[in-house]
Design an enzyme around this catalytic site. Structure first.
Site, short mmCIF file in Angstrom:
data_model
loop_
_atom_site.label_atom_id
_atom_site.label_comp_id
_atom_site.label_asym_id
_atom_site.label_seq_id
_atom_site.Cartn_x
_atom_site.Cartn_y
_atom_site.Cartn_z
N TYR A 27 -24.93 21.11 6.63
CA TYR A 27 -23.67 20.86 5.92
C TYR A 27 -22.89 19.76 6.63
O TYR A 27 -22.74 19.77 7.85
CB TYR A 27 -22.86 22.16 5.88
CG TYR A 27 -21.51 22.07 5.18
CD1 TYR A 27 -21.34 21.24 4.08
CD2 TYR A 27 -20.43 22.82 5.61
CE1 TYR A 27 -20.11 21.15 3.44
CE2 TYR A 27 -19.20 22.74 4.97
CZ TYR A 27 -19.05 21.91 3.89
OH TYR A 27 -17.84 21.82 3.25
N CYS A 28 -22.38 18.80 5.85
CA CYS A 28 -21.55 17.72 6.37
C CYS A 28 -22.35 16.94 7.43
O CYS A 28 -23.51 16.60 7.22
CB CYS A 28 -20.24 18.29 6.91
SG CYS A 28 -18.98 17.06 7.26
N MET A 29 -21.74 16.66 8.57
CA MET A 29 -22.46 15.94 9.63
C MET A 29 -23.69 16.72 10.07
O MET A 29 -24.70 16.13 10.48
CB MET A 29 -21.53 15.72 10.82
CG MET A 29 -22.16 15.01 11.99
SD MET A 29 -21.04 14.94 13.40
CE MET A 29 -22.07 14.11 14.60
#
Length: 256
Positions: A153-155
């Site tokens: 998730y995300c970075m």
């Protein structure tokens, strides 16, 4: 004066609207002293879990179930190095983790911990070819399964994509959620702001070591300044009387 003429009189209507809004505003102001206590009561990371692996500041959490998982292959949730990972487990009924566990997945989550100045020399290589390799090797040994499922998730998704490209023998399925991949585009302000001609990342790191959270927070706020700095506070003010709205708002904002 009858009711019909009263309701059609602009001055009377204005007085009524003004009075109603003043009473509503006073009610909202009366709620202000309770906001801190309501924020303090907010609980995040509600799904029962145990820490099964630790390395430096890293903690690997395993979500406990009453019965045996339906699927043998472990699912590892990899979150970003910034913010806290309980965004994936905010509250009962609003939890990605809760849904995976309920559907029979053997679910784990990586909590990178809170960085200090001691972490300033860590690189992506340390995280991807160090910590993440160790995590998956531990899970392979723990579960007896050759490859794991990863949800980044995300970075954490960016890091998971790098990891999978380098260590395909350890990954069965890769799922990415809101993960930046193409950094060559100028479609987003962050991509534009971080171009070398505008932002010298080496000087920034030399000066600060770890990126100050205030810098990151300000950068994300300025992506949508009107929405974040005007519309959000106004929306909160207008819904302070709504218990469910306030609870959801506090849960999300205290995560940030």
């Amino acid at each position: 004066m009858n009711s019909t003429s009263t309701s059609s009189n602009p001055w009377v209507r204005w007085q009524q609207v003004f009075t109603d809004e003043m009473m509503a505003a006073m009610g909202r102001v009366a709620l202000v002293p309770t906001l801190w206590e309501r924020a303090r009561r907010v609980r995040k990371g509600v799904t029962p879990a145990e820490t099964v692996y630790e390395e430096d500041r890293l903690r690997l959490r395993h979500y406990v179930t009453d019965g045996k998982p339906r699927y043998r292959t472990p699912l590892v949730l990899i979150y970003a190095l910034v913010n806290r990972p309980y965004i994936l487990d905010l509250k009962k009924g609003r939890s990605v983790v809760e849904q995976f566990v309920a559907h029979g997945f053997d679910t784990y989550l990586v909590d990178w911990g809170v960085p200090t100045s001691a972490d300033r020399h860590l690189t992506l290589d340390d995280y991807i070819n160090g910590y993440m390799v160790n995590i998956l090797d531990y899970l392979r040994e723990r579960t007896g399964v050759g490859r794991c499922n990863i949800l980044g998730y995300c970075m954490g998704g960016t890091m998971s994509a790098m990891f999978t490209a380098l260590h395909q023998d350890r990954v069965k399925n890769l799922m990415l959620l809101a993960a930046p991949i193409d950094f060559a585009t100028n479609d987003s302000l962050l991509n534009l702001w971080s171009r070398p001609e505008y932002f010298d990342v080496d000087k920034f790191v030399d000066a600060f070591g770890n990126c100050p959270p205030e810098f990151l927070q300000a950068s994300f706020l300025l992506l949508k300044p009107v929405g974040n700095l005007l519309e959000k506070p106004i929306n909160f003010y207008e819904n302070m009387h709504n218990e469910k709205f306030v609870e959801d708002f506090m849960t999300t904002e205290t995560w940030l």
